[in-house]
Design a protein around this motif. Structure first.
Motif, PDB file in Angstrom:
ATOM      1  N   ARG A  37       0.849  -1.193   0.000  1.00 29.92           N
ATOM      2  CA  ARG A  37       0.000   0.000   0.000  1.00 29.92           C
ATOM      3  C   ARG A  37       0.876   1.232   0.000  1.00 29.92           C
ATOM      4  NH1 ARG A  37      -4.443  -0.354   4.601  1.00 29.92           N
ATOM      5  NH2 ARG A  37      -3.924   1.834   4.439  1.00 29.92           N
ATOM      6  N   TYR A  38       0.531   2.191  -0.856  1.00 31.11           N
ATOM      7  CA  TYR A  38       1.255   3.464  -0.938  1.00 31.11           C
ATOM      8  C   TYR A  38       0.265   4.603  -0.813  1.00 31.11           C
ATOM      9  CZ  TYR A  38       5.330   1.003  -2.798  1.00 31.11           C
ATOM     10  OH  TYR A  38       6.404   0.172  -2.968  1.00 31.11           O
ATOM     11  N   TRP A  39       0.701   5.688  -0.197  1.00 35.03           N
ATOM     12  CA  TRP A  39      -0.098   6.907  -0.125  1.00 35.03           C
ATOM     13  C   TRP A  39       0.135   7.687  -1.408  1.00 35.03           C
ATOM     14  CZ3 TRP A  39      -4.096   9.057   1.939  1.00 35.03           C
ATOM     15  CH2 TRP A  39      -4.271  10.430   1.876  1.00 35.03           C
ATOM     16  N   LEU A  40      -0.945   8.033  -2.102  1.00 37.32           N
ATOM     17  CA  LEU A  40      -0.877   8.783  -3.349  1.00 37.32           C
ATOM     18  C   LEU A  40      -1.337  10.211  -3.061  1.00 37.32           C
ATOM     19  CD1 LEU A  40      -0.115   8.196  -6.268  1.00 37.32           C
ATOM     20  CD2 LEU A  40      -2.484   7.674  -6.722  1.00 37.32           C
ATOM     21  N   PRO A  41      -0.400  11.146  -2.837  1.00 34.61           N
ATOM     22  CA  PRO A  41      -0.767  12.498  -2.411  1.00 34.61           C
ATOM     23  C   PRO A  41      -1.620  13.263  -3.422  1.00 34.61           C
ATOM     24  CG  PRO A  41       1.624  12.206  -2.331  1.00 34.61           C
ATOM     25  CD  PRO A  41       1.036  10.979  -2.934  1.00 34.61           C
ATOM     26  N   SER A  42      -1.403  13.043  -4.712  1.00 29.78           N
ATOM     27  CA  SER A  42      -2.147  13.792  -5.727  1.00 29.78           C
ATOM     28  C   SER A  42      -3.643  13.473  -5.692  1.00 29.78           C
ATOM     29  CB  SER A  42      -1.595  13.507  -7.117  1.00 29.78           C
ATOM     30  OG  SER A  42      -1.781  12.154  -7.445  1.00 29.78           O
ATOM     31  N   VAL A  59       9.915   1.607  -7.358  1.00 30.78           N
ATOM     32  CA  VAL A  59       9.037   2.637  -6.796  1.00 30.78           C
ATOM     33  C   VAL A  59       9.813   3.500  -5.810  1.00 30.78           C
ATOM     34  CG1 VAL A  59       7.009   3.040  -5.347  1.00 30.78           C
ATOM     35  CG2 VAL A  59       6.906   1.357  -7.163  1.00 30.78           C
ATOM     36  N   ASP A  60      10.686   2.891  -5.013  1.00 25.15           N
ATOM     37  CA  ASP A  60      11.504   3.651  -4.076  1.00 25.15           C
ATOM     38  C   ASP A  60      12.430   4.622  -4.810  1.00 25.15           C
ATOM     39  OD1 ASP A  60      10.322   2.331  -1.977  1.00 25.15           O
ATOM     40  OD2 ASP A  60      11.977   0.908  -1.696  1.00 25.15           O
ATOM     41  N   THR A  61      12.870   4.251  -5.999  1.00 23.37           N
ATOM     42  CA  THR A  61      13.785   5.082  -6.773  1.00 23.37           C
ATOM     43  C   THR A  61      13.064   6.206  -7.518  1.00 23.37           C
ATOM     44  OG1 THR A  61      15.226   3.173  -7.095  1.00 23.37           O
ATOM     45  CG2 THR A  61      15.560   5.059  -8.566  1.00 23.37           C
ATOM     46  N   ILE A  62      12.001   5.871  -8.260  1.00 22.72           N
ATOM     47  CA  ILE A  62      11.350   6.867  -9.118  1.00 22.72           C
ATOM     48  C   ILE A  62      10.203   7.597  -8.446  1.00 22.72           C
ATOM     49  CG2 ILE A  62      11.993   5.610 -11.205  1.00 22.72           C
ATOM     50  CD1 ILE A  62       9.068   4.721 -11.451  1.00 22.72           C
ATOM     51  N   GLY A  63       9.694   7.050  -7.347  1.00 23.30           N
ATOM     52  CA  GLY A  63       8.572   7.679  -6.651  1.00 23.30           C
ATOM     53  C   GLY A  63       7.246   7.059  -7.062  1.00 23.30           C
TER      54      GLY A  63
END
Length: 78
Positions: A37-42, A59-63
Motif C-alpha cells: 500500500r502506498y499513499w498517493l498524495p495527488s 518505486v523507491d527510486t522513481i517515486g
C-alpha cells in the motif's frame, strides 16, 4: 493471488524439473509478488499495488507518482 506484477509485467516462467534419471516434469518459476500500500498524495488516497520485489525497489527510486503513471500508461488499473 495472480502472480503478475502491475509495474514491470513480470509473470511466471515455465520449465522442467529434471530428475537423476532425466525424467522431465513441468514446473513454474513464480516472481516474488508482494501486496503493498502506498499513499498517493495527488489523489489524497492510498493505493494497493501487486508488485514484484524488483518493482518495489523501482518505486523507491522513481517515486509513487511516476510509478502510477507508468502503470496507467500500460493500461493498468490503480
Amino acid at each position: 493471488m495472480s502472480a503478475h506484477c502491475q509495474l514491470t509485467g513480470a509473470k511466471p516462467g515455465f520449465g522442467n524439473n529434471i530428475s537423476r534419471s532425466h525424467r522431465r516434469t513441468s514446473r513454474r518459476f513464480d516472481p516474488n509478488i508482494q501486496h503493498k500500500r502506498y499513499w498517493l498524495p495527488s489523489e489524497g488516497r492510498t493505493v494497493r499495488l501487486t508488485l514484484s520485489a524488483k518493482a518495489i525497489k523501482t518505486v523507491d527510486t522513481i517515486g509513487i507518482e511516476a510509478a502510477v503513471a507508468r502503470i496507467r500508461a500500460r493500461g493498468g488499473k490503480v
